[in-house]
Write a protein that holds these residues in place. Structure first.
Motif, PDB file in Angstrom:
ATOM      1  N   VAL A 279       8.967   3.581  -2.774  1.00 27.26           N
ATOM      2  CA  VAL A 279      10.086   3.565  -3.717  1.00 27.26           C
ATOM      3  C   VAL A 279      11.122   2.509  -3.346  1.00 27.26           C
ATOM      4  N   ASP A 280      11.157   2.069  -2.071  1.00 22.96           N
ATOM      5  CA  ASP A 280      12.138   1.078  -1.618  1.00 22.96           C
ATOM      6  C   ASP A 280      11.700  -0.362  -1.878  1.00 22.96           C
ATOM      7  N   ASN A 281      10.627  -0.554  -2.662  1.00 20.21           N
ATOM      8  CA  ASN A 281      10.106  -1.882  -3.032  1.00 20.21           C
ATOM      9  C   ASN A 281       9.420  -2.606  -1.883  1.00 20.21           C
ATOM     10  N   TRP A 282       9.070  -1.898  -0.823  1.00 22.00           N
ATOM     11  CA  TRP A 282       8.316  -2.477   0.285  1.00 22.00           C
ATOM     12  C   TRP A 282       6.901  -1.907   0.285  1.00 22.00           C
ATOM     13  N   ILE A 283       5.943  -2.738   0.674  1.00 23.70           N
ATOM     14  CA  ILE A 283       4.538  -2.332   0.756  1.00 23.70           C
ATOM     15  C   ILE A 283       4.235  -1.952   2.206  1.00 23.70           C
ATOM     16  N   TYR A 284       3.810  -0.711   2.406  1.00 22.69           N
ATOM     17  CA  TYR A 284       3.544  -0.188   3.751  1.00 22.69           C
ATOM     18  C   TYR A 284       2.043  -0.021   3.979  1.00 22.69           C
ATOM     19  N   ASN A 285       1.684   0.050   5.250  1.00 15.17           N
ATOM     20  CA  ASN A 285       0.280   0.114   5.634  1.00 15.17           C
ATOM     21  C   ASN A 285       0.040   1.218   6.657  1.00 15.17           C
ATOM     22  N   ALA A 286      -1.186   1.641   6.730  1.00 11.58           N
ATOM     23  CA  ALA A 286      -1.628   2.469   7.845  1.00 11.58           C
ATOM     24  C   ALA A 286      -2.185   1.536   8.911  1.00 11.58           C
ATOM     25  N   ASN A 287      -1.978   1.913  10.161  1.00 12.46           N
ATOM     26  CA  ASN A 287      -2.557   1.182  11.291  1.00 12.46           C
ATOM     27  C   ASN A 287      -2.066  -0.264  11.394  1.00 12.46           C
ATOM     28  N   TYR A 288      -0.812  -0.496  11.056  1.00 11.29           N
ATOM     29  CA  TYR A 288      -0.257  -1.843  11.212  1.00 11.29           C
ATOM     30  C   TYR A 288       1.260  -1.746  11.272  1.00 11.29           C
ATOM     31  N   ASN A 289       1.865  -2.568  12.109  1.00 10.74           N
ATOM     32  CA  ASN A 289       3.310  -2.507  12.325  1.00 10.74           C
ATOM     33  C   ASN A 289       4.066  -3.572  11.527  1.00 10.74           C
TER      34      ASN A 289
ATOM     35  N   ARG B   1       1.910   3.157  11.775  1.00 12.57           N
ATOM     36  CA  ARG B   1       1.681   4.529  11.326  1.00 12.57           C
ATOM     37  C   ARG B   1       0.209   4.789  11.011  1.00 12.57           C
ATOM     38  N   GLY B   2      -0.323   5.852  11.603  1.00 12.50           N
ATOM     39  CA  GLY B   2      -1.589   6.414  11.188  1.00 12.50           C
ATOM     40  C   GLY B   2      -2.793   5.538  11.418  1.00 12.50           C
ATOM     41  N   GLN B   3      -3.901   5.946  10.794  1.00 12.53           N
ATOM     42  CA  GLN B   3      -5.178   5.269  10.984  1.00 12.53           C
ATOM     43  C   GLN B   3      -5.815   4.844   9.670  1.00 12.53           C
ATOM     44  N   TRP B   4      -5.981   5.784   8.735  1.00 10.90           N
ATOM     45  CA  TRP B   4      -6.610   5.428   7.456  1.00 10.90           C
ATOM     46  C   TRP B   4      -5.885   6.161   6.341  1.00 10.90           C
ATOM     47  N   GLY B   5      -5.134   5.413   5.535  1.00  8.88           N
ATOM     48  CA  GLY B   5      -4.412   5.984   4.410  1.00  8.88           C
ATOM     49  C   GLY B   5      -2.961   6.272   4.721  1.00  8.88           C
ATOM     50  N   ILE B   6      -2.112   6.136   3.716  1.00  7.39           N
ATOM     51  CA  ILE B   6      -0.675   6.381   3.859  1.00  7.39           C
ATOM     52  C   ILE B   6      -0.134   6.810   2.497  1.00  7.39           C
ATOM     53  N   THR B   7       0.910   7.638   2.494  1.00  9.56           N
ATOM     54  CA  THR B   7       1.460   8.164   1.247  1.00  9.56           C
ATOM     55  C   THR B   7       2.953   8.421   1.418  1.00  9.56           C
ATOM     56  N   HIS B   8       3.660   8.687   0.323  1.00  5.58           N
ATOM     57  CA  HIS B   8       5.100   8.925   0.402  1.00  5.58           C
ATOM     58  C   HIS B   8       5.500  10.067  -0.519  1.00  5.58           C
ATOM     59  N   ASP B   9       6.612  10.700  -0.205  1.00  2.67           N
ATOM     60  CA  ASP B   9       7.132  11.756  -1.071  1.00  2.67           C
ATOM     61  C   ASP B   9       8.141  11.167  -2.046  1.00  2.67           C
ATOM     62  N   ASN B  10       8.766  12.017  -2.848  1.00  3.06           N
ATOM     63  CA  ASN B  10       9.711  11.526  -3.856  1.00  3.06           C
ATOM     64  C   ASN B  10      10.917  10.837  -3.237  1.00  3.06           C
TER      65      ASN B  10
ATOM     66  N   GLY C  18      10.907   9.125  -0.433  1.00  4.47           N
ATOM     67  CA  GLY C  18      10.500   7.849   0.160  1.00  4.47           C
ATOM     68  C   GLY C  18      10.086   7.964   1.609  1.00  4.47           C
ATOM     69  N   ARG C  19      10.041   9.190   2.165  1.00  5.57           N
ATOM     70  CA  ARG C  19       9.522   9.370   3.521  1.00  5.57           C
ATOM     71  C   ARG C  19       8.019   9.145   3.522  1.00  5.57           C
ATOM     72  N   LEU C  20       7.494   8.684   4.645  1.00  8.12           N
ATOM     73  CA  LEU C  20       6.084   8.326   4.749  1.00  8.12           C
ATOM     74  C   LEU C  20       5.301   9.396   5.504  1.00  8.12           C
ATOM     75  N   TYR C  21       4.026   9.566   5.073  1.00 11.75           N
ATOM     76  CA  TYR C  21       3.112  10.528   5.687  1.00 11.75           C
ATOM     77  C   TYR C  21       1.783   9.821   5.945  1.00 11.75           C
ATOM     78  N   TYR C  22       1.098  10.252   7.003  1.00 11.37           N
ATOM     79  CA  TYR C  22      -0.113   9.572   7.444  1.00 11.37           C
ATOM     80  C   TYR C  22      -0.851  10.509   8.387  1.00 11.37           C
ATOM     81  N   ASN C  23      -1.908  10.049   9.022  1.00 13.90           N
ATOM     82  CA  ASN C  23      -2.620  10.859  10.010  1.00 13.90           C
ATOM     83  C   ASN C  23      -3.546   9.971  10.821  1.00 13.90           C
ATOM     84  N   ASN C  24      -4.246  10.564  11.769  1.00 10.56           N
ATOM     85  CA  ASN C  24      -5.336   9.878  12.460  1.00 10.56           C
ATOM     86  C   ASN C  24      -6.526  10.811  12.522  1.00 10.56           C
ATOM     87  N   ASN C  25      -7.627  10.347  13.098  1.00 13.65           N
ATOM     88  CA  ASN C  25      -8.851  11.120  12.976  1.00 13.65           C
ATOM     89  C   ASN C  25      -8.749  12.533  13.537  1.00 13.65           C
ATOM     90  N   SER C  26      -7.934  12.738  14.550  1.00 11.32           N
ATOM     91  CA  SER C  26      -7.842  14.060  15.170  1.00 11.32           C
ATOM     92  C   SER C  26      -6.550  14.799  14.831  1.00 11.32           C
TER      93      SER C  26
END
Length: 749
Positions: free
Chosen positions: A174-184, A202-211, A213-221
C-alpha cells in the motif's frame, strides 16, 4: 477450374485460421483428472479447477492484469529429475490464461515470454510487467499482449543460493513500494527511474500484507512470521538491528494432514507422529492475507499458508493485541484444505479481482531441491514413482458457498471516477489496483477528492489508499498532510501520514510541526505515539531542542516497553549521544543507544545495509562442488560409474567417520577397495585435493555436508577445523590412502 476455387478458398481460410491460432493453446476435452473427493475443504467453501496442464506446466506464481486475466509464471526447469540435472535450461515461461466464455474456467493459453531460466515471480506494475529471468529482474512494456521495450531493473536480484533460497515475491504494498521474500531490498519506479533501497530480509517463498500495510511471510519450517510495524520504520538507524518489531513467529507450526506424506527427513525422531503423519511444517510457503471481501466476515484478513509437503493449506486467524500481532489455528485439529492427492503441491496463494482466493498448485512429485533432498526422500519418491509426475500444474479457485464472489471487472475501461469509487470497495485486490492506476493516470483533478477520503473512515483502509495515491501523484504538501492528520480520527492513517511528513522538515515549519506533535501526543494513543517516535529524525536535524524533549516524553511514558525502545532507537539515529547526555533515558533505551554507539564506532552496520545479494548456502555450494569435482566419476546420483569409481550410496565411507571422509577427499585413494561388501578393482587413483589452492577447508566441509544429506542414511556434521586436522593426516608411502590404511587409521582420536 471454377469448381476448384471454393476448395482453394477453404484451404486459404484454414491456413489463415491456423496462423491466427499460433501461440494459443486450448484446453482439450480430456482435461486432467480433478476430483473434489480428493480434497477435504472447510465447510462453507468450494474448491474448483480453473486451469491445468497442458495449458500450463509447473506454475509457481501469478498475477491478474487490468482485464482480470491470469498471467502465470512457469518454473519448468525446477528439479526435472531426482538428480536435478538440467535445471539451468531456458524452458521457463510466462503465459496468459483467458476465460473466453466467462464460465470461470480458462479455455485459452497464450505465451507472453518463453526461454526463461527458473523464473519465479511476476507483477503487473506501472503499466508493464516485472519478472525474473535467471538472476536478473526485468521490467517489460506490454504491447498488444506482446513484450515491448525491456529495462534491466536489477542484474543481481536472484543471484546466489539455490532456487529455494533466492529472491521472489514482487508484491506492491500500500506504500507504493515493491517488497520481496528472501531479499533485503525493495523497489519503486519514481520519475522514470528505478529506485532500489535496503529493507529487512523477510521469509523464504512468498510475501503478503494486511490492510494496514504490515508484512507477513514464512520459511520452510515456520508456518507464519510477521512484523509488528510498517516496513522500513524501525530500521532507520543503520547501526541498530531490531529484534522485536520484525521477524516475529506468529503461530504454531502444527499441521493436520489427512494421509501419510513423503517428507524430507521423516526418519528423524519427532518429524512424524505415531500414525506416520507429519507433525510440524517443513516446507511452508506462499502466505496470503485474504482481503477479497467475498468470504464471510470471520475470514477477512485471515492468513492462509501453503504446506505442499503435506498437501494442505492452513488458515491462521490474526489477532491484534495492542501493538503486537499473534495468530491461531483456524479450526483446531483440521486444516482449511487437505488432500489425499500427493501431487497436490500448493506453492502460492493470491487474492483475485472477483474476491476469490486462487491457489497455484505446482502439481508435481518432487518439490525438494537437490541441494537439500535426503536419500530417504529420494527413495520414497522413486518407490511411489512420484519423480515421474512432471510437466503438470493447476490453478484452483476457492469460493464461499454462502457469500457470492463478484464479477471480474475490466479496469482497462474504468474511468477515473470508477477508480476513485473502487478505493472504498471491500475487495482489497481492487483497492490496490485502483490505487496504482490512479497514480499512473496522473489526473490531478481528483486531488481534493483524495484529500477528503484520506481524512475519512478507514474501515477498508480507504483513507490509507487515498493518502498513497496523493503520494504517487506528488500531490502531498506539508499543509495537506497536516490537515489530514489534524482532521483524521483514524490512528492508522495518522501512523502513515507522520512518516510522510519527514520529507518536508525545514526550519520555517518547526513551529507548526511542534503544534501538530503536541496535539497528537495529547490524544494519548499508543499507535500514534509509536509511529511518532519513529518519524521525527528529520525534524531532530532541523531543531533538536524542539523535538528531542517530545521523544523523551514518549520514552518516559513507555520506558519498559521493548517495542518503543526499538522505535526510539530507530528515530534517534545519529542523535544517540545527545539524547543520552541530556534526556536521562531509562535502562532499556539507554542500553539500546549505548550498544548502537558502540557498533557505529566499530562500523558494524545492520547487515541489510551491507549485503548486496544472496549468498549460496553450504549445501548449495557443496552440490556445485560435488558436481564439478566428484560427480564426473561417482555420478550425479552417487551411484558410481562402471570401471571408474564406486558408488557413494550405501558406502560405509559416507555413513562412517566424517573425518575419514575428509581425509579421503584431501589425500585420495588408490588400489582395490570394498564398498558395501563389493570389491572394486580400479586401476586409477581418486585425485587428491590437498594441493588444490582453489579448494578451501570450508569447500571440503561443504562437499561432505552435501554428500551426507544426499547419500548417507543419517547425516553427521563436520567443521572446517576437522578438515584442517585431516590435512596433517598424510598417509605413509606415496601420500595416497590404500583401503588397508583407511581401515586401520583412527581418524577420530
Amino acid at each position: 477450374m471454377a469448381r476448384r476455387r471454393p476448395f482453394k478458398l477453404v484451404i486459404a481460410l484454414l491456413t489463415l485460421f491456423s496462423a491466427l491460432l499460433a501461440g494459443f493453446q486450448f484446453l482439450p476435452s480430456h482435461a486432467p483428472r480433478f476430483s473434489p473427493a480428493d480434497y477435504q475443504v472447510e465447510e462453507g467453501f468450494k474448491l474448483s479447477l480453473v486451469a491445468a496442464e497442458p495449458m500450463l506446466r509447473a506454475p509457481v506464481g501469478l498475477d491478474f492484469d487490468n482485464k482480470g486475466r491470469m498471467w502465470v509464471v512457469e518454473m519448468v526447469g525446477y528439479m526435472p529429475n531426482l538428480e536435478g540435472i538440467g535445471e539451468e535450461e531456458p524452458n521457463g515461461r510466462i503465459v496468459i490464461l483467458e476465460d473466453l466464455n466467462k464460465d470461470g474456467v480458462a479455455d485459452r493459453s497464450k505465451v507472453f515470454l518463453d526461454k526463461l531460466v527458473l523464473p519465479r515471480s511476476l507483477a503487473h506494475v506501472y503499466g508493464g510487467l516485472l519478472y525474473v529471468d535467471g538472476p536478473k529482474l526485468w521490467f517489460v512494456e506490454i504491447v498488444n499482449d506482446k513484450p515491448g521495450k525491456k529495462t534491466l531493473v536489477d542484474p543481481i536480484y536472484a543471484e546466489g543460493g539455490n532456487v529455494e533460497h533466492t529472491s521472489n515475491g514482487l508484491m506492491m504494498n500500500v506504500d507504493n513500494w515493491i517488497y520481496n521474500a528472501n531479499y533485503n531490498f525493495r523497489y519503486q519506479l519514481r520519475n522514470g527511474k528505478w529506485i532500489k533501497e535496503p529493507t529487512t530480509d523477510r521469509g523464504q517463498w512468498g510475501i503478503t500484507h494486511d490492510n494496514f500495510g504490515r508484512l507477513y511471510y514464512n520459511n520452510n519450517s515456520t508456518n507464519l512470521q510477521g512484523d509488528y510495524v510498517l516496513p522500513n520504520r524501525v530500521i532507520r538507524n543503520k547501526y541498530f538491528k531490531p529484534t522485536l518489531a520484525e521477524h516475529q513467529r506468529l503461530a504454531s507450526n502444527r499441521v493436520y494432514p489427512i494421509h501419510q506424506t513423503s517428507v524430507n527427513r521423516g526418519y528423524q525422531p519427532g518429524v512424524l507422529d505415531e500414525k506416520g503423519m507429519l507433525k510440524d511444517v517443513t516446507a511452508s510457503c506462499g502466505p496470503l492475507v485474504y482481503r477479497g471481501g467475498a468470504f464471510p466476515d470471520a475470514y477477512n484478513q485471515n492468513v492462509f499458508v501453503c504446506v505442499p509437503e503435506a498437501n494442505l493449506i492452513k488458515r491462521n486467524i490474526l489477532e491484534f493485541n495492542g501493538l503486537q500481532t499473534k495468530a491461531r489455528q483456524g479450526t483446531e485439529g483440521r486444516e482449511f484444505i487437505a488432500s489425499t492427492d500427493e501431487g497436490f503441491r500448493p506453492v502460492n496463494l493470491f487474492n483475485g479481482p472477483d474476491g476469490a482466493m486462487y491457489v497455484v498448485d505446482m502439481h508435481r512429485g518432487i518439490i525438494q531441491h537437490k541441494a537439500y533432498i535426503s536419500q530417504y526422500l529420494t527413495e520414497q519418491l522413486a518407490n511411489k514413482k512420484l519423480d515421474t509426475l512432471q510437466n503438470a500444474g493447476r490453478i484452483l479457485k476457492i469460493t464461499s458457498t454462502t457469500a457470492k464472489a463478484g464479477a471480474v471487472p475490466d479496469l482497462s475501461k474504468a474511468t477515473t471516477k470508477d477508480l476513485i469509487a473502487l478505493l472504498s470497495q471491500p475487495n482489497g485486490w481492487l483497492r490496490d489496483r485502483a490505487q496504482q492506476l490512479l497514480i499512473q493516470r496522473k489526473d490531478l483533478t481528483v486531488v481534493n477528492q483524495l484529500v477528503t477520503l484520506a481524512k475519512g473512515q478507514n474501515e477498508l483502509a480507504t483513507a490509507i489508499h487515498a493518502l498513497y495515491v496523493l503520494d504517487g501523484l506528488n500531490a502531498l504538501t506539508f499543509e495537506r498532510l497536516t490537515a489530514i492528520i489534524s482532521e483524521s480520527k483514524q490512528p492508522e492513517t495518522i501512523a502513515h501520514a507522520v512518516g510522510l511528513l519527514e520529507r518536508f522538515a525545514s526550519k520555517e515549519r518547526v513551529a507548526p510541526m511542534q503544534a501538530l506533535c503536541s496535539s497528537l501526543l495529547a490524544r494519548n494513543n499508543e499507535l500514534i505515539d509509536l509511529y511518532l517516535s519513529m518519524s521525527l529524525n528529520s525534524w531532530l536535524n532541523v531543531s533538536e531542542t524542539t523535538f528531542m524533549p517530545m521523544l523523551a516524553g514518549i520514552e518516559k511514558k513507555y520506558a519498559t516497553q521493548r517495542l518503543f525502545g526499538e522505535a526510539l532507537t530507530s528515530g534517534l539515529a545519529g542523535k544517540e549521544e545527545q539524547f543520552l547526555a541530556s534526556m536521562n533515558p531509562g535502562d532499556l533505551l539507554k542500553n539500546n543507544l549505548t550498544a548502537t554507539i558502540g557498533k557505529r564506532q566499530k562500523n558494524e552496520m545492520n547487515p541489510i545495509y551491507v549485503v548486496q545479494k544472496n549468498e549460496a548456502d553450504n549445501r548449495t555450494k557443496g552440490l556445485k562442488l560435488y558436481r564439478s569435482i566428484c560427480g564426473t566419476c561417482h555420478g550425479a546420483d552417487g551411484k558410481g560409474i562402471q570401471d571408474l569409481a564406486p558408488p557413494l550410496k550405501g558406502s560405509e565411507y559416507i555413513d562412517g567417520s566424517m573425518k575419514r571422509l575428509a581425509a579421503i577427499i584431501l589425500h585420495g585413494v588408490s588400489g582395490p577397495i570394498h564398498v558395501d561388501g563389493k570389491l572394486y578393482q580400479l586401476n586409477n587413483e581418486m585425485p587428491a585435493l590437498i594441493n588444490n589452492k582453489d579448494i578451501s577447508d570450508g569447500d571440503i566441509a561443504d562437499i561432505i555436508r552435501f554428500t551426507q544429506n544426499a547419500f548417507a542414511k543419517q547425516g553427521k556434521g563436520i567443521s572446517e577445523a576437522d578438515v584442517k586436522k585431516m590435512r596433517a593426516m598424510k598417509p605413509a608411502g606415496n601420500g595416497v590412502f590404500t583401503e588397508k590404511q583407511l581401515l586401520e587409521t583412527d581418524f577420530d582420536k
